[in-house]
Scaffold this active site. Structure first.
Site, short mmCIF file in Angstrom:
data_model
loop_
_atom_site.label_atom_id
_atom_site.label_comp_id
_atom_site.label_asym_id
_atom_site.label_seq_id
_atom_site.Cartn_x
_atom_site.Cartn_y
_atom_site.Cartn_z
N CYS A 89 0.81 -1.22 0.00
CA CYS A 89 0.00 0.00 0.00
C CYS A 89 0.84 1.27 0.00
O CYS A 89 0.37 2.33 -0.41
CB CYS A 89 -0.94 0.02 1.20
SG CYS A 89 -2.19 -1.28 1.17
N GLN A 157 -4.88 -8.98 6.14
CA GLN A 157 -5.17 -7.61 6.56
C GLN A 157 -6.49 -7.53 7.32
O GLN A 157 -6.64 -6.73 8.25
CB GLN A 157 -5.20 -6.69 5.34
CG GLN A 157 -6.25 -7.07 4.30
CD GLN A 157 -6.27 -6.10 3.14
OE1 GLN A 157 -6.04 -4.91 3.30
NE2 GLN A 157 -6.55 -6.61 1.94
N HIS A 339 -9.09 3.57 -2.17
CA HIS A 339 -7.68 3.24 -1.93
C HIS A 339 -7.13 2.47 -3.13
O HIS A 339 -7.02 1.25 -3.10
CB HIS A 339 -7.60 2.41 -0.64
CG HIS A 339 -6.24 1.91 -0.29
ND1 HIS A 339 -5.06 2.48 -0.73
CD2 HIS A 339 -5.86 0.86 0.51
CE1 HIS A 339 -4.03 1.82 -0.23
NE2 HIS A 339 -4.50 0.83 0.51
N CYS A 369 -0.28 2.08 6.63
CA CYS A 369 0.05 0.68 6.90
C CYS A 369 0.26 -0.04 5.58
O CYS A 369 -0.32 0.32 4.56
CB CYS A 369 -1.05 0.01 7.71
SG CYS A 369 -2.69 0.10 6.96
N GLY A 371 1.40 -4.06 3.61
CA GLY A 371 1.58 -5.49 3.74
C GLY A 371 2.97 -5.85 4.24
O GLY A 371 3.95 -5.22 3.85
#
Length: 383
Positions: A89, A157, A339, A369, A371
């Site tokens: 991300c 997640q 996103h 945040c 991965g």
């Protein structure tokens, strides 16, 4: 150390899954923001030293080094290289870091950093799904070293978002209130035109599609959790989206020689990591580390952009850092606006820069945040 300046930052409006951008090739989507960036800055594209784009799930239309493809699709000179970054991300935020580091080191003077993601065409985790054809169920289970260290713990997640909610005692109601506020803030920003300067229309598409005018707390409360025993619903998670964004960074020498007026400078950049199973807690220690390295306190920051992967992530971050909620994601976030993973880093940077200017703020901090438990932090100073 040499300074890295932000000359401009732009983005497309964010399209929802199956929406206005769903049929656009990723290279053309990225080429669009690159072209707008270069033209707005008035620089000769032949002077660009590198193009660094963030993108995840680099298969299909996003394969083959999308940064290089996008630059060429824009019609720009062959001699300018490109490289694609995958820090999940945080990919395009990391692209900015690499660009700034190149400029600070004195090895480059003008760099395009950005990101692109068409999640309608290439679904999230598409690369992992493709790997099953070759006998890999996921990136972890086949690794002896990973299994010895982390066992068979589920890496997800969604599980992490639930774990965070439980650890920080964040109720479903609190997450839904946060999500509702994200939509309200995003709609207020849209209606007042606060995104107009940062968005470069793609043909006639100029408004973010994600914010829902008809959403209510009652509707959110009626949604089913993603799994049994979970507090996470679609309402408190970021939206699957399509989009592109880009930032132009330059050295002090380049700015002076070419008569550019930079809008901000990179005050601090860093990246840290946390437990990969918990995964989404990374922004908490990363923010603490960044502020300590920068010699700043949380009160020194005028505005924050903390990616709304899930409501629990941002709420836990606010509790741990002590940040003023009224300074966090003031125009909404990923829950309302979407996103588009590879593009979100420089999308948030564009919003942060423009909102600092609108409010007369000095410092802005961006984090997200990622991965694997990593988290980038960028602090910019408006000039």
């Amino acid at each position: 150390m040499a300074e890295a300046y932000i000359v401009d930052a732009v983005r497309t409006a964010v399209g929802k899954r199956g929406g206005a951008l769903s049929g656009v090739h990723s290279a053309d989507l990225a080429a669009h923001v690159i072209t707008a960036l270069v033209e707005r800055a008035g620089v000769d594209p032949a002077l660009v030293d590198d193009v660094i784009l963030g993108c995840t799930d680099t298969i299909g239309s996003q394969a083959g080094n999308i940064a290089r493809t996008a630059w060429l699709a824009a019609g720009y000179p062959n001699h300018v290289p490109g490289v694609t970054v995958d820090r999940q991300c945080g990919s395009s935020q990391q692209a900015v870091h690499f660009a700034a580091q190149a400029i600070m080191s004195g090895t480059q003077d003008l760099v395009v950093a950005g990101g692109v993601q068409n999640m309608s065409q290439i679904p999230i985790s598409a690369a992992m799904i493709a790997g099953r054809e070759y006998g890999f169920d996921d990136p972890f289970s086949g690794s002896k070293g990973w299994q010895e260290r982390f066992g068979s713990a589920e890496v997800s997640q969604f599980r992490s978002a639930d774990m965070i909610a439980g650890h920080w005692d964040i109720s479903r109601e609190a997450m839904e209130e946060f999500a509702f506020r994200s939509h309200q803030r995003a709609l207020a920003a849209l209606d007042s035109g606060r995104f107009e300067r940062e968005i470069v229309p793609f043909e006639r598409f100029r408004l973010d599609e994600g914010p829902r005018r008809d959403t209510t707390l009652e509707r959110m409360a009626g949604l089913k959790p993603l799994s049994e025993g979970s507090q996470i619903t679609a309402a408190v998670a970021s939206q699957i989206s399509d989009g592109a964004s880009a930032t132009l960074l330059a050295s002090e020498a380049f700015v002076r020689e070419h008569g550019l007026t930079p809008r901000a400078r990179v005050h601090h950049l860093s990246v840290r990591a946390a437990d990969p199973v918990w995964m989404l807690t990374g922004p908490i220690p990363a923010t603490s580390y960044a502020l300590r390295r920068a010699g700043m306190s949380i009160e020194d920051i005028d505005l924050f952009e903390v990616n709304e992967a899930f409501a629990s992530v941002v709420l836990a971050w606010i509790e741990e850092t002590g940040a003023d909620p009224e300074r966090v994601n003031v125009n909404g976030g990923g829950i309302a606006l979407g996103h588009p993973i590879g593009a979100t880093g420089t999308k948030l940077l564009a919003t942060l820069l423009h909102e600092l200017e609108a409010r007369g703020g000095r410092y802005g901090l961006q984090t997200m945040c990622e991965g694997g438990g990593t988290a980038n932090v960028t602090i910019i100073e408006r000039l």
